[in-house]
Write a protein that holds these residues in place. Structure first.
Motif, PDB file in Angstrom:
ATOM      1  N   GLU A 116       9.632  -1.970   5.889  1.00 18.12           N
ATOM      2  CA  GLU A 116       8.600  -2.970   5.609  1.00 18.12           C
ATOM      3  C   GLU A 116       8.839  -3.608   4.241  1.00 18.12           C
ATOM      4  O   GLU A 116       8.737  -4.830   4.088  1.00 18.12           O
ATOM      5  CB  GLU A 116       7.223  -2.325   5.646  1.00 18.12           C
ATOM      6  CG  GLU A 116       6.098  -3.285   5.290  1.00 18.12           C
ATOM      7  CD  GLU A 116       4.740  -2.595   5.198  1.00 18.12           C
ATOM      8  OE1 GLU A 116       4.565  -1.500   5.755  1.00 18.12           O
ATOM      9  OE2 GLU A 116       3.863  -3.162   4.545  1.00 18.12           O
ATOM     10  N   ALA A 117       9.162  -2.796   3.251  1.00 16.04           N
ATOM     11  CA  ALA A 117       9.432  -3.314   1.909  1.00 16.04           C
ATOM     12  C   ALA A 117      10.658  -4.215   1.917  1.00 16.04           C
ATOM     13  O   ALA A 117      10.669  -5.280   1.293  1.00 16.04           O
ATOM     14  CB  ALA A 117       9.621  -2.161   0.925  1.00 16.04           C
ATOM     15  N   LEU A 118      11.707  -3.809   2.632  1.00 10.68           N
ATOM     16  CA  LEU A 118      12.914  -4.635   2.707  1.00 10.68           C
ATOM     17  C   LEU A 118      12.648  -5.954   3.422  1.00 10.68           C
ATOM     18  O   LEU A 118      13.159  -7.003   3.013  1.00 10.68           O
ATOM     19  CB  LEU A 118      14.039  -3.871   3.414  1.00 10.68           C
ATOM     20  CG  LEU A 118      14.630  -2.706   2.625  1.00 10.68           C
ATOM     21  CD1 LEU A 118      15.647  -1.964   3.490  1.00 10.68           C
ATOM     22  CD2 LEU A 118      15.260  -3.181   1.335  1.00 10.68           C
ATOM     23  N   GLU A 119      11.833  -5.930   4.475  1.00  9.76           N
ATOM     24  CA  GLU A 119      11.490  -7.171   5.182  1.00  9.76           C
ATOM     25  C   GLU A 119      10.711  -8.119   4.280  1.00  9.76           C
ATOM     26  O   GLU A 119      10.950  -9.325   4.269  1.00  9.76           O
ATOM     27  CB  GLU A 119      10.706  -6.878   6.456  1.00  9.76           C
ATOM     28  CG  GLU A 119      11.550  -6.335   7.584  1.00  9.76           C
ATOM     29  CD  GLU A 119      12.606  -7.326   8.075  1.00  9.76           C
ATOM     30  OE1 GLU A 119      13.663  -6.861   8.509  1.00  9.76           O
ATOM     31  OE2 GLU A 119      12.384  -8.551   8.009  1.00  9.76           O
ATOM     32  N   PRO A 148       0.806  -1.229   0.000  1.00 14.05           N
ATOM     33  CA  PRO A 148       0.000   0.000   0.000  1.00 14.05           C
ATOM     34  C   PRO A 148       0.840   1.282   0.000  1.00 14.05           C
ATOM     35  O   PRO A 148       0.371   2.327  -0.421  1.00 14.05           O
ATOM     36  CB  PRO A 148      -0.828  -0.089   1.283  1.00 14.05           C
ATOM     37  CG  PRO A 148      -0.670  -1.452   1.816  1.00 14.05           C
ATOM     38  CD  PRO A 148       0.507  -2.079   1.144  1.00 14.05           C
ATOM     39  N   SER A 149       2.079   1.194   0.421  1.00 15.37           N
ATOM     40  CA  SER A 149       2.952   2.367   0.510  1.00 15.37           C
ATOM     41  C   SER A 149       3.503   2.820  -0.836  1.00 15.37           C
ATOM     42  O   SER A 149       4.177   3.833  -0.928  1.00 15.37           O
ATOM     43  CB  SER A 149       4.127   2.039   1.436  1.00 15.37           C
ATOM     44  OG  SER A 149       4.846   0.925   0.916  1.00 15.37           O
ATOM     45  N   LEU A 209      10.734   5.942   6.461  1.00 11.03           N
ATOM     46  CA  LEU A 209      11.674   4.865   6.752  1.00 11.03           C
ATOM     47  C   LEU A 209      10.946   3.575   7.085  1.00 11.03           C
ATOM     48  O   LEU A 209      11.324   2.509   6.613  1.00 11.03           O
ATOM     49  CB  LEU A 209      12.615   5.267   7.896  1.00 11.03           C
ATOM     50  CG  LEU A 209      13.647   4.227   8.307  1.00 11.03           C
ATOM     51  CD1 LEU A 209      14.553   3.863   7.140  1.00 11.03           C
ATOM     52  CD2 LEU A 209      14.466   4.740   9.479  1.00 11.03           C
ATOM     53  N   LYS A 210       9.864   3.666   7.849  1.00  8.85           N
ATOM     54  CA  LYS A 210       9.141   2.449   8.233  1.00  8.85           C
ATOM     55  C   LYS A 210       8.593   1.726   7.007  1.00  8.85           C
ATOM     56  O   LYS A 210       8.555   0.511   6.960  1.00  8.85           O
ATOM     57  CB  LYS A 210       8.046   2.741   9.250  1.00  8.85           C
ATOM     58  CG  LYS A 210       6.876   3.543   8.743  1.00  8.85           C
ATOM     59  CD  LYS A 210       5.835   3.744   9.841  1.00  8.85           C
ATOM     60  CE  LYS A 210       4.614   4.435   9.339  1.00  8.85           C
ATOM     61  NZ  LYS A 210       3.834   3.670   8.387  1.00  8.85           N
TER      62      LYS A 210
END
Length: 82
Positions: free
Chosen positions: A69-72, A6-7, A64-65
């Motif tokens: 989240e995308a990296l996780e 969603p980001s 950053l969050k």
């Protein structure tokens, strides 16, 4: 097939000849912003921020969050690849 968040981030499997195995690419608004690989081992993931893909006049600013989240999500996908 990419995982759309969603980001505005997308996570996709990516084959890059610079790496031994498959990689995972993180895109923001369709533009690659990071690539994860585990060529050094499954517990030693590396991230590359590819500047060659960035549009000349665009500045990427995002929470950053959301990036974490995308990296996780990319890391989880990478762990499933051979």
């Amino acid at each position: 097939m990419a995982l759309a968040l969603p980001s505005g981030f997308e996570i996709a499997k990516f084959s890059d000849l610079d790496y031994e195995g498959m990689t995972v690419e993180v895109r923001y608004r369709g533009v690659p912003v990071a690539q994860l690989n585990h060529d050094q081992g499954k517990d030693r993931e590396e991230v590359e921020i590819p500047t060659r893909f960035s549009p000349e006049d665009e500045r990427f600013r995002f929470p950053l969050k959301d990036f974490i989240e995308a990296l996780e999500a990319a890391r989880e996908l990478l762990a499933t690849l051979e």
